[in-house]
Design an enzyme around this catalytic site. Structure first.
Site, short mmCIF file in Angstrom:
data_model
loop_
_atom_site.label_atom_id
_atom_site.label_comp_id
_atom_site.label_asym_id
_atom_site.label_seq_id
_atom_site.Cartn_x
_atom_site.Cartn_y
_atom_site.Cartn_z
N GLY A 50 0.86 -1.17 0.00
CA GLY A 50 0.00 0.00 0.00
C GLY A 50 0.89 1.22 0.00
O GLY A 50 1.84 1.29 -0.78
N GLU A 51 0.66 2.12 0.91
CA GLU A 51 1.49 3.34 0.98
C GLU A 51 1.98 3.45 2.42
O GLU A 51 1.20 3.66 3.34
CB GLU A 51 0.65 4.54 0.57
CG GLU A 51 1.45 5.60 -0.16
CD GLU A 51 2.42 6.29 0.76
OE1 GLU A 51 3.61 6.48 0.39
OE2 GLU A 51 2.00 6.65 1.87
N SER A 52 3.29 3.29 2.58
CA SER A 52 3.83 3.12 3.94
C SER A 52 3.66 4.34 4.82
O SER A 52 3.42 4.21 6.02
CB SER A 52 5.29 2.70 3.87
OG SER A 52 6.05 3.66 3.16
N CYS A 82 6.17 -5.40 0.48
CA CYS A 82 6.31 -4.06 -0.11
C CYS A 82 6.19 -2.97 0.96
O CYS A 82 7.06 -2.87 1.82
CB CYS A 82 5.34 -3.91 -1.27
SG CYS A 82 5.87 -2.63 -2.41
N ARG A 111 12.85 3.31 0.14
CA ARG A 111 11.51 3.39 -0.41
C ARG A 111 11.57 3.76 -1.89
O ARG A 111 12.41 4.55 -2.28
CB ARG A 111 10.77 4.47 0.37
CG ARG A 111 9.34 4.21 0.54
CD ARG A 111 8.77 5.19 1.54
NE ARG A 111 7.54 5.66 1.00
CZ ARG A 111 7.31 6.88 0.62
NH1 ARG A 111 8.22 7.81 0.75
NH2 ARG A 111 6.14 7.19 0.12
N ILE A 140 5.88 -3.24 -7.41
CA ILE A 140 5.10 -2.02 -7.70
C ILE A 140 5.62 -0.89 -6.80
O ILE A 140 5.41 -0.90 -5.59
CB ILE A 140 3.59 -2.26 -7.41
CG1 ILE A 140 3.08 -3.47 -8.20
CG2 ILE A 140 2.79 -1.00 -7.75
CD1 ILE A 140 1.69 -3.93 -7.79
N ARG A 141 6.33 0.04 -7.39
CA ARG A 141 6.97 1.12 -6.62
C ARG A 141 7.58 0.56 -5.34
O ARG A 141 7.32 1.02 -4.22
CB ARG A 141 6.00 2.27 -6.35
CG ARG A 141 5.65 3.02 -7.64
CD ARG A 141 4.86 4.29 -7.45
NE ARG A 141 5.55 5.32 -6.69
CZ ARG A 141 6.62 6.02 -7.12
NH1 ARG A 141 7.15 5.80 -8.30
NH2 ARG A 141 7.15 6.95 -6.36
N HIS A 182 5.04 -8.56 -4.32
CA HIS A 182 3.63 -8.84 -3.97
C HIS A 182 3.27 -10.29 -4.29
O HIS A 182 2.66 -10.56 -5.33
CB HIS A 182 2.71 -7.92 -4.77
CG HIS A 182 2.76 -6.50 -4.32
ND1 HIS A 182 1.95 -6.00 -3.32
CD2 HIS A 182 3.54 -5.48 -4.72
CE1 HIS A 182 2.22 -4.73 -3.13
NE2 HIS A 182 3.18 -4.38 -3.98
N GLU A 184 0.96 -11.95 -3.16
CA GLU A 184 -0.49 -12.15 -3.08
C GLU A 184 -1.18 -11.89 -4.42
O GLU A 184 -2.37 -12.15 -4.56
CB GLU A 184 -1.08 -11.24 -1.97
CG GLU A 184 -1.21 -9.77 -2.29
CD GLU A 184 0.09 -8.97 -2.24
OE1 GLU A 184 1.19 -9.57 -2.14
OE2 GLU A 184 0.01 -7.72 -2.34
N1 GLN Z 1 5.90 2.92 -2.60
C1 GLN Z 1 5.06 2.43 -1.55
C2 GLN Z 1 5.46 3.03 -0.23
O1 GLN Z 1 6.04 3.62 0.20
C3 GLN Z 1 5.06 0.93 -1.46
C4 GLN Z 1 4.41 0.35 -2.68
C5 GLN Z 1 3.67 -0.93 -2.47
O2 GLN Z 1 3.40 -1.36 -1.36
N2 GLN Z 1 3.29 -1.51 -3.57
O3 GLN Z 1 5.16 2.96 0.65
#
Ligand code: GLN
Length: 207
Positions: A50-52, A82, A111, A140-141, A182, A184
């Site tokens: 997600g987004e940390s 992630c 990150r 993914i990022r 990921h 999952e």
């Molecule tokens: N770039 C996201 C972050 O900082 C992590 C990306 C992800 O979980 N797919 O947090």
């Protein structure tokens, strides 16, 4: 003890349902974790992608930081993917100054590390302890692991000959498993089963 393990999935933000599906496929019972009381009685906990920085803020606002730190100190098996790996790390590079991490695994993560070259990519990885061929990994990022502490086992590195060749993307320290990618999302549940074996090993140890 003869019941199937109860695994929490931190459900403050991010990719929750896919983890639930994979864990249940592996025979676990699951619970969405949104408040401290949802941590009661868990055998393991998944920190999704997600987004940390958002998840960090929500953990703080929800009063989750201290209960999580205490469970981690007591050895609760944890699995971060992630953004989840970022939350479990001991140090984060390229994050917001007010972002927290739980210091569950002695690594420094960067990150969005792959973002400078490729935002998202897929590759096959050989993962130590995972049989039956390489794991198809979706990034993914994603963060990578830039420093690995002495007690941390590296389970996988990128080895595609590309710009990120050699980057550490899977680590384990005791009861904590962290992945940059990921698992999952691919339908391959071998890493969730790996985590469930860690949980089973931990439950077998008398308290
Ligand atoms: N770039 C996201 C972050 O900082 C992590 C990306 C992800 O979980 N797919 O947090």
């Amino acid at each position: 003890m003869d019941e199937n393990p109860l695994i929490g999935v931190l459900a403050l933000q991010g990719g929750v349902v896919e983890h639930v599906r994979m864990l249940e496929q592996g025979g676990a019972r699951t619970r969405l974790v949104r408040r401290p009381e949802h941590l009661e009685g868990l055998d393991g906990l998944v920190f999704p992608g997600g987004e940390s920085t958002t998840m960090s803020k929500l953990m703080e606002l929800g009063g989750m930081l201290e209960p999580l730190r205490s469970l981690i100190r007591d050895g609760l098996p944890c699995f971060g993917t992630c953004a989840g790996l970022i939350l479990l790390a001991s140090e984060i590079l390229d994050t917001r100054a007010d972002a927290y991490c739980l210091q569950a695994v002695d690594v420094t993560v960067r990150r969005n590390a792959f973002g400078r070259q490729v935002d998202s990519f897929e590759t096959d990885l050989d993962v130590a302890g995972v049989a039956d061929g390489p794991v198809h990994a979706v990034f993914i990022r994603a963060p990578w692991v830039e420093r690995v502490g002495a007690d941390v086992e590296v389970l996988a590195r990128v080895s595609d000959g590309g710009p990120a060749d050699g980057a550490v993307v899977a680590v384990r320290q005791g009861t904590v498993l962290g992945l940059s990618f990921h698992p999952e999302l691919t339908g391959d549940d071998r890493l969730h089963r790996y985590f469930l074996r860690m949980v089973a090993g931990h439950r077998a140890i008398p308290a």
